[in-house]
Scaffold this motif. Sequence first.
Motif, PDB file in Angstrom:
ATOM      1  N   GLU A 298      39.700  40.130  43.173  1.00 35.79           N
ATOM      2  CA  GLU A 298      40.705  40.223  42.542  1.00 35.79           C
ATOM      3  C   GLU A 298      40.349  40.692  40.596  1.00 35.79           C
ATOM      4  O   GLU A 298      41.482  40.332  40.242  1.00 35.79           O
ATOM      5  CB  GLU A 298      39.999  38.559  42.572  1.00 35.79           C
ATOM      6  CG  GLU A 298      40.252  37.615  43.577  1.00 35.79           C
ATOM      7  CD  GLU A 298      40.390  36.226  43.560  1.00 35.79           C
ATOM      8  OE1 GLU A 298      39.653  35.431  42.788  1.00 35.79           O
ATOM      9  OE2 GLU A 298      40.704  35.521  45.058  1.00 35.79           O
ATOM     10  N   SER A 299      39.639  41.255  40.323  1.00 37.34           N
ATOM     11  CA  SER A 299      39.522  41.477  38.884  1.00 37.34           C
ATOM     12  C   SER A 299      40.503  42.791  38.900  1.00 37.34           C
ATOM     13  O   SER A 299      40.734  43.533  37.737  1.00 37.34           O
ATOM     14  CB  SER A 299      38.335  42.014  38.631  1.00 37.34           C
ATOM     15  OG  SER A 299      37.253  42.701  38.950  1.00 37.34           O
TER      16      SER A 299
ATOM     17  N   HIS B 297      39.128  33.313  37.851  1.00 39.27           N
ATOM     18  CA  HIS B 297      37.982  33.365  37.992  1.00 39.27           C
ATOM     19  C   HIS B 297      37.195  32.130  38.197  1.00 39.27           C
ATOM     20  O   HIS B 297      35.861  32.358  38.462  1.00 39.27           O
ATOM     21  CB  HIS B 297      37.143  34.045  38.162  1.00 39.27           C
ATOM     22  CG  HIS B 297      38.138  35.810  38.395  1.00 39.27           C
ATOM     23  ND1 HIS B 297      39.035  36.205  39.307  1.00 39.27           N
ATOM     24  CD2 HIS B 297      37.915  36.532  37.148  1.00 39.27           C
ATOM     25  CE1 HIS B 297      39.116  37.128  38.937  1.00 39.27           C
ATOM     26  NE2 HIS B 297      39.559  36.945  37.686  1.00 39.27           N
TER      27      HIS B 297
ATOM     28  N   TYR C 190      33.994  39.835  46.262  1.00 40.10           N
ATOM     29  CA  TYR C 190      35.260  39.103  46.453  1.00 40.10           C
ATOM     30  C   TYR C 190      35.600  39.612  44.228  1.00 40.10           C
ATOM     31  O   TYR C 190      37.249  39.082  44.317  1.00 40.10           O
ATOM     32  CB  TYR C 190      35.668  37.834  46.944  1.00 40.10           C
ATOM     33  CG  TYR C 190      36.682  37.959  47.288  1.00 40.10           C
ATOM     34  CD1 TYR C 190      36.690  38.240  48.780  1.00 40.10           C
ATOM     35  CD2 TYR C 190      37.642  36.722  46.452  1.00 40.10           C
ATOM     36  CE1 TYR C 190      38.650  37.669  48.865  1.00 40.10           C
ATOM     37  CE2 TYR C 190      38.870  36.327  47.023  1.00 40.10           C
ATOM     38  CZ  TYR C 190      39.738  37.211  47.657  1.00 40.10           C
ATOM     39  OH  TYR C 190      40.575  36.895  48.906  1.00 40.10           O
ATOM     40  N   VAL C 191      34.778  39.020  43.262  1.00 36.21           N
ATOM     41  CA  VAL C 191      35.449  38.750  42.526  1.00 36.21           C
ATOM     42  C   VAL C 191      36.318  39.563  41.812  1.00 36.21           C
ATOM     43  O   VAL C 191      36.372  39.632  41.269  1.00 36.21           O
ATOM     44  CB  VAL C 191      34.223  38.356  41.470  1.00 36.21           C
ATOM     45  CG1 VAL C 191      34.953  38.082  39.507  1.00 36.21           C
ATOM     46  CG2 VAL C 191      34.145  36.529  41.758  1.00 36.21           C
TER      47      VAL C 191
ATOM     48  N   LEU D 269      34.902  30.538  41.689  1.00 35.57           N
ATOM     49  CA  LEU D 269      34.020  31.989  42.047  1.00 35.57           C
ATOM     50  C   LEU D 269      33.242  32.089  41.295  1.00 35.57           C
ATOM     51  O   LEU D 269      31.996  32.100  41.827  1.00 35.57           O
ATOM     52  CB  LEU D 269      35.185  33.256  42.908  1.00 35.57           C
ATOM     53  CG  LEU D 269      36.284  33.285  43.897  1.00 35.57           C
ATOM     54  CD1 LEU D 269      36.195  34.333  43.525  1.00 35.57           C
ATOM     55  CD2 LEU D 269      35.306  32.787  45.231  1.00 35.57           C
ATOM     56  N   MET D 270      33.372  32.198  39.899  1.00 34.07           N
ATOM     57  CA  MET D 270      32.207  32.183  38.827  1.00 34.07           C
ATOM     58  C   MET D 270      31.431  31.360  39.482  1.00 34.07           C
ATOM     59  O   MET D 270      30.056  31.043  39.137  1.00 34.07           O
ATOM     60  CB  MET D 270      32.502  32.779  38.132  1.00 34.07           C
ATOM     61  CG  MET D 270      33.307  33.780  37.574  1.00 34.07           C
ATOM     62  SD  MET D 270      32.586  35.547  38.050  1.00 34.07           S
ATOM     63  CE  MET D 270      31.346  35.078  36.821  1.00 34.07           C
TER      64      MET D 270
ATOM     65  N   ASN E  73      34.683  35.104  31.303  1.00 32.79           N
ATOM     66  CA  ASN E  73      35.797  34.308  32.060  1.00 32.79           C
ATOM     67  C   ASN E  73      36.311  33.175  31.645  1.00 32.79           C
ATOM     68  O   ASN E  73      37.407  33.127  31.460  1.00 32.79           O
ATOM     69  CB  ASN E  73      35.521  33.917  33.738  1.00 32.79           C
ATOM     70  CG  ASN E  73      36.398  33.821  34.301  1.00 32.79           C
ATOM     71  OD1 ASN E  73      37.495  34.295  35.248  1.00 32.79           O
ATOM     72  ND2 ASN E  73      36.321  32.129  34.913  1.00 32.79           N
TER      73      ASN E  73
ATOM     74  N   LYS F 169      35.645  43.001  35.419  1.00 30.09           N
ATOM     75  CA  LYS F 169      35.580  43.727  36.237  1.00 30.09           C
ATOM     76  C   LYS F 169      34.177  45.499  36.115  1.00 30.09           C
ATOM     77  O   LYS F 169      33.644  44.878  37.179  1.00 30.09           O
ATOM     78  CB  LYS F 169      36.800  44.953  36.404  1.00 30.09           C
ATOM     79  CG  LYS F 169      37.176  45.912  37.629  1.00 30.09           C
ATOM     80  CD  LYS F 169      38.083  46.661  37.699  1.00 30.09           C
ATOM     81  CE  LYS F 169      38.379  47.847  36.840  1.00 30.09           C
ATOM     82  NZ  LYS F 169      38.877  48.561  36.737  1.00 30.09           N
TER      83      LYS F 169
ATOM     84  N   LYS G 138      45.984  35.406  36.082  1.00 25.70           N
ATOM     85  CA  LYS G 138      44.633  36.757  35.969  1.00 25.70           C
ATOM     86  C   LYS G 138      45.420  37.749  35.064  1.00 25.70           C
ATOM     87  O   LYS G 138      46.360  38.019  35.425  1.00 25.70           O
ATOM     88  CB  LYS G 138      44.710  36.688  36.947  1.00 25.70           C
ATOM     89  CG  LYS G 138      44.218  35.832  38.328  1.00 25.70           C
ATOM     90  CD  LYS G 138      43.212  36.708  40.154  1.00 25.70           C
ATOM     91  CE  LYS G 138      43.044  35.269  40.244  1.00 25.70           C
ATOM     92  NZ  LYS G 138      43.912  34.499  40.739  1.00 25.70           N
TER      93      LYS G 138
ATOM     94  N   TYR H  58      41.112  39.910  51.728  1.00 27.56           N
ATOM     95  CA  TYR H  58      41.982  40.106  50.365  1.00 27.56           C
ATOM     96  C   TYR H  58      43.313  41.233  50.591  1.00 27.56           C
ATOM     97  O   TYR H  58      44.145  40.170  49.684  1.00 27.56           O
ATOM     98  CB  TYR H  58      40.012  41.254  49.763  1.00 27.56           C
ATOM     99  CG  TYR H  58      41.698  41.005  47.967  1.00 27.56           C
ATOM    100  CD1 TYR H  58      41.865  40.348  47.274  1.00 27.56           C
ATOM    101  CD2 TYR H  58      41.708  42.800  47.617  1.00 27.56           C
ATOM    102  CE1 TYR H  58      42.323  40.461  45.908  1.00 27.56           C
ATOM    103  CE2 TYR H  58      42.806  42.825  46.281  1.00 27.56           C
ATOM    104  CZ  TYR H  58      42.766  41.854  45.774  1.00 27.56           C
ATOM    105  OH  TYR H  58      43.092  42.120  44.601  1.00 27.56           O
TER     106      TYR H  58
END
Length: 363
Positions: free
Chosen positions: A352-353, A301, A348-349, A304-305, A294, A226, A219, A189
């Motif tokens: 990113e959050s 996301h 990973y989410v 990924l979600m 989300n 988060k 985003k 990341y």
Amino acid sequence: MYRTTLKISIIFLYLIIIAGAIVRMTGSGMGCPDWPKCFGYYIPPTEEAQIQWEPNKAYKKGYIIIVEESLRIAPKDFTSAATYSESNWSTYDKHDYATFNVWQTWIEYINRQVTVLAGIPILLMIISAFWYWKRRPWLIFGSFFVLPLMGFEAWLGKQVVDSNLLPVKITIHLIAALVIVALLLYLWYKSQEKEGSTLSRNRTREIQDHRESEALKLKKHDPLFKNLVLLAGVLTLVQVVFGTQVRQYVDEQVIALGYDAKDQWLNPPTVMFYVHRSFSILVTLLNVYLFWRNRKYLLGHANLMLWILILIALEVVTGIAMYYIDFPFGTQPLHLVVASLLFGVQFYVYLESMRSREEVRTA
């Protein structure tokens, strides 16, 4: 080079988890009674005669044989005489598991080789990290930290074998692997921003700033989202721990009842089984809520979600199949591997959050 070796390292970590799951499914954890060798050999035996005593044979220090359903280890190099002499051997005192099954031996051996091969891309990753010495030196330190973790993971593997598959050590072994996965995902990341080799440093920084600003437009920052994603990852780890306890009970049932009595492996179910099953409802509801949140607040996301929901669905399906369809072939390792992938995507989410800065307004 760095990101390529990092990606390969992540793939190999999951291959290690897959191999470990297959070892558990086939009951091959003790296929090699010693570590890191196998019956004292670098290349494991292919037939039982190789681990039985033979007259006039040269034995090297560390070779293991089975004598009267117990393990004997050669304390030094010697050549056997015409008759067996107990004085030439020592009792193997790590454990008393003295069974040879060629398939289980080689499955465990391949599992170990996957772990060894994983070290190659990790070493290349560490070496290539020096390319960022001036620009991102923290990548070097983060990459170096993977090395002692892999060493610790290998040491845990030895402890698992020496303890004859003690459940708590198996659990720690798996959790340690997921911790390494999380570190590698973090490095992936943080290393996403590429710097052009032909551009000046200032121009490169301008491009990076532009990319970051564009990413922030896509985003939004939602502190609740988060924190709940982090909680979801922790709950997944807790579920993995619960699952290993259920698996231990199943393993004991297999030993007591045999492989032909699959319909009796969870009859009656244990309290931990009900806890594990009920806890999965909480995990599912939390992740469904995160998917909805989300989507509602356009947090960025979506893909990924969606993968998280797909993986949870696979977890539910394999769990139901094991209980109601008497453990169809492959469902046990698949259940564990999917849980490991789920944890990786959730982590990973979470990473990113933390990137975005625009607050979500729910009012």
